[in-house]
Design a protein around this motif. Structure first.
Motif, short mmCIF file in Angstrom:
data_model
loop_
_atom_site.label_atom_id
_atom_site.label_comp_id
_atom_site.label_asym_id
_atom_site.label_seq_id
_atom_site.Cartn_x
_atom_site.Cartn_y
_atom_site.Cartn_z
N ALA A 281 0.81 -1.22 0.00
CA ALA A 281 0.00 0.00 0.00
C ALA A 281 0.84 1.27 0.00
O ALA A 281 0.36 2.33 -0.38
CB ALA A 281 -0.93 -0.01 1.22
N ASP A 282 2.11 1.15 0.43
CA ASP A 282 2.93 2.38 0.45
C ASP A 282 3.61 2.64 -0.89
O ASP A 282 4.40 3.58 -1.04
CB ASP A 282 3.97 2.32 1.58
N ARG A 283 3.31 1.82 -1.88
CA ARG A 283 3.83 2.08 -3.24
C ARG A 283 2.71 2.70 -4.05
O ARG A 283 1.62 2.14 -4.18
CB ARG A 283 4.27 0.77 -3.89
N PHE A 284 2.95 3.87 -4.62
CA PHE A 284 1.92 4.47 -5.48
C PHE A 284 2.60 5.47 -6.42
O PHE A 284 3.81 5.69 -6.34
CB PHE A 284 0.84 5.16 -4.63
N GLY A 285 1.82 6.07 -7.27
CA GLY A 285 2.34 7.09 -8.17
C GLY A 285 2.71 6.49 -9.54
O GLY A 285 2.66 5.29 -9.76
N ARG A 286 3.07 7.40 -10.44
CA ARG A 286 3.34 7.02 -11.82
C ARG A 286 4.48 6.02 -11.93
O ARG A 286 4.43 5.08 -12.73
CB ARG A 286 3.67 8.31 -12.60
N GLU A 287 5.52 6.21 -11.10
CA GLU A 287 6.65 5.29 -11.16
C GLU A 287 6.24 3.87 -10.78
O GLU A 287 6.71 2.89 -11.36
CB GLU A 287 7.78 5.77 -10.25
N ALA A 288 5.37 3.78 -9.76
CA ALA A 288 4.91 2.45 -9.32
C ALA A 288 4.11 1.77 -10.44
O ALA A 288 4.23 0.55 -10.64
CB ALA A 288 4.07 2.59 -8.06
N VAL A 289 3.31 2.56 -11.16
CA VAL A 289 2.53 1.99 -12.28
C VAL A 289 3.49 1.51 -13.38
O VAL A 289 3.36 0.40 -13.91
CB VAL A 289 1.54 3.04 -12.84
N ARG A 290 4.48 2.36 -13.68
CA ARG A 290 5.46 1.98 -14.72
C ARG A 290 6.20 0.70 -14.32
O ARG A 290 6.46 -0.14 -15.17
CB ARG A 290 6.49 3.10 -14.91
#
Ligand SMILES: [Zn+2]
Length: 399
Positions: A281-290
């Motif tokens: 849950a602490d991973r998010f944002g555009r980089e995490a999606v990439r």
């Protein structure tokens, strides 16, 4: 009669001509005459007026070797007029000075924390950026407008954020407050990010020349901008095109930021993808999606399965909008660019299975050509809109 005075018509024509030059970059008088359905002497008189006001320049094109007198090229006076454009996105605050003609001259950017940013904090950062950009403009140039893109529902006219679930804003006078802090004596025009992204892609990106298109903008949620016959579908109150809240999974769908359940954005948004891929849950944002899309490319089973599931929901949403609007193009922007590239097979399978064959023939699927700047470009275009309504009478912000 349309009730317009000759003076109104003249202003509208001048504005339309300036807008064409602004979007085209350089266009011959002959081409302007042809595309506007006016004769060349009328175009010549109009470009002379705009040139006298310092808004366009005319010069000879490069020699082509063809016989005959070449038609003068009309260019925007990009060193004379500019707008300030702001983008209030989920993870960043961006400000830019954008020249007539569309070039981004200078920009400032700050990261934004996901939760708890209040109006005062956001406006303070943006206003400081805006003042720096304004001060940095070359002497003799004028600010002709201010536009802002906001990731929420905006009341047209006064830039009131009616509902910004991502920051928890309800009825916040964002446009008025930013205008007051900038102190340029110019209104701040505010638009929904996906609406502005749709207009930007239509005017300068993947959708140039496409009169009917659907733009889907993904970040935490999914915004939509639908262009019908060249015009944004705003709806009765300006809150239309909310494709992200199309109900696709009402019975056991994920909870949505709007308070409902099973909305398209709940099923295909950032958290849905990261959860499906087993990311913490602490991973998010555009980089995490990439990272998930890259991992799927490398063959990681969990990431591939996540993209298969999310791609299927995305395909269901896209199939619905294609059936409803028969667009010539569907454009994926924001983090949906990555998601679409990683799940195009599922999206296409849904379209093949669920879209009426006659609508399927026309709908091209594309990723945003303006990338992360589509919303900023849309904000700049919104900022220029007053100039195009009345090019010779637009009050300008003093420098
Ligand atoms: Zn919803």
């Amino acid at each position: 009669m349309d009730g317009r005075s000759p003076e109104d018509s003249r202003r509208a024509s001048l504005g339309a001509l300036l807008r064409r030059v602004h979007l085209a970059g350089a266009v011959s008088r002959a081409r302007l005459a042809e595309s506007m359905g006016l004769n060349r002497s009328t175009i010549m008189a109009m470009t002379a007026e705009l040139a006298a006001a310092g808004l366009v320049r005319e010069d000879l094109p490069e020699l082509t070797g063809r016989a005959g007198r070449p038609s003068l090229l009309v260019r925007p006076a990009s060193d004379r007029a500019y707008v300030l454009a702001f983008d209030i996105a989920v993870d960043r605050l961006v400000a830019a000075r954008v020249a007539l003609g569309g070039a981004v001259l200078e920009r400032r950017e700050a990261p934004r924390t996901r939760a708890g940013a209040d109006l005062d904090t956001v406006v303070r950062v943006l206003a400081e950026f805006g003042r720096q950009l304004h001060r940095g403009a070359s002497p003799g140039s004028v600010c002709v407008g201010v536009g802002a893109s906001y990731c929420g529902m905006i009341r047209p006219g006064d830039g009131m954020v009616r509902f910004g679930p991502d920051m928890g804003w309800v009825d916040q006078a964002f446009g008025a407050e930013l205008g007051r802090r900038l102190d340029l004596d110019l209104p701040v025009l505010v638009g929904n990010e996906a609406h502005l992204g749709a207009l930007a892609e239509h005017q300068r990106g993947a959708g140039v020349g496409v009169r009917n298109l659907v733009y889907l903008h993904g970040d935490v949620g999914v915004g939509g901008g639908i262009i019908v016959g060249g015009e944004l579908l705003g709806g009765d109150g300006g809150y239309g095109s909310e494709v992200g809240h199309m109900l696709v999974n009402p019975y056991d769908g994920r909870p949505c930021g709007c308070g409902s359940r099973g909305c398209l954005e709940a099923e295909v948004g950032e958290r849905a993808l990261l959860d499906a891929a087993g990311r913490p849950a602490d991973r998010f944002g555009r980089e995490a999606v990439r990272e998930v899309v890259d991992a799927a490319d490398r063959g990681e089973a969990a990431a591939r399965e996540a993209l298969r599931i999310i791609g299927d929901w995305l395909g269901i949403g896209v199939a619905n909008v294609i059936n409803l609007f028969n667009p010539g193009m569907v454009i994926f922007g924001g983090m949906l660019r990555e998601v679409y590239l990683g799940s195009a097979t599922q999206v296409r399978e849904r379209i093949a299975a669920n879209v009426l064959p006659v609508s399927r023939e026309r709908a091209h699927l594309r990723i945003s050509a303006l990338g992360d700047d589509s919303t900023l470009v849309g904000a700049a275009e919104l900022g220029f809109s007053r100039l195009f309504t009345d090019p010779l009478g637009t009050p300008v912000g003093s420098r």
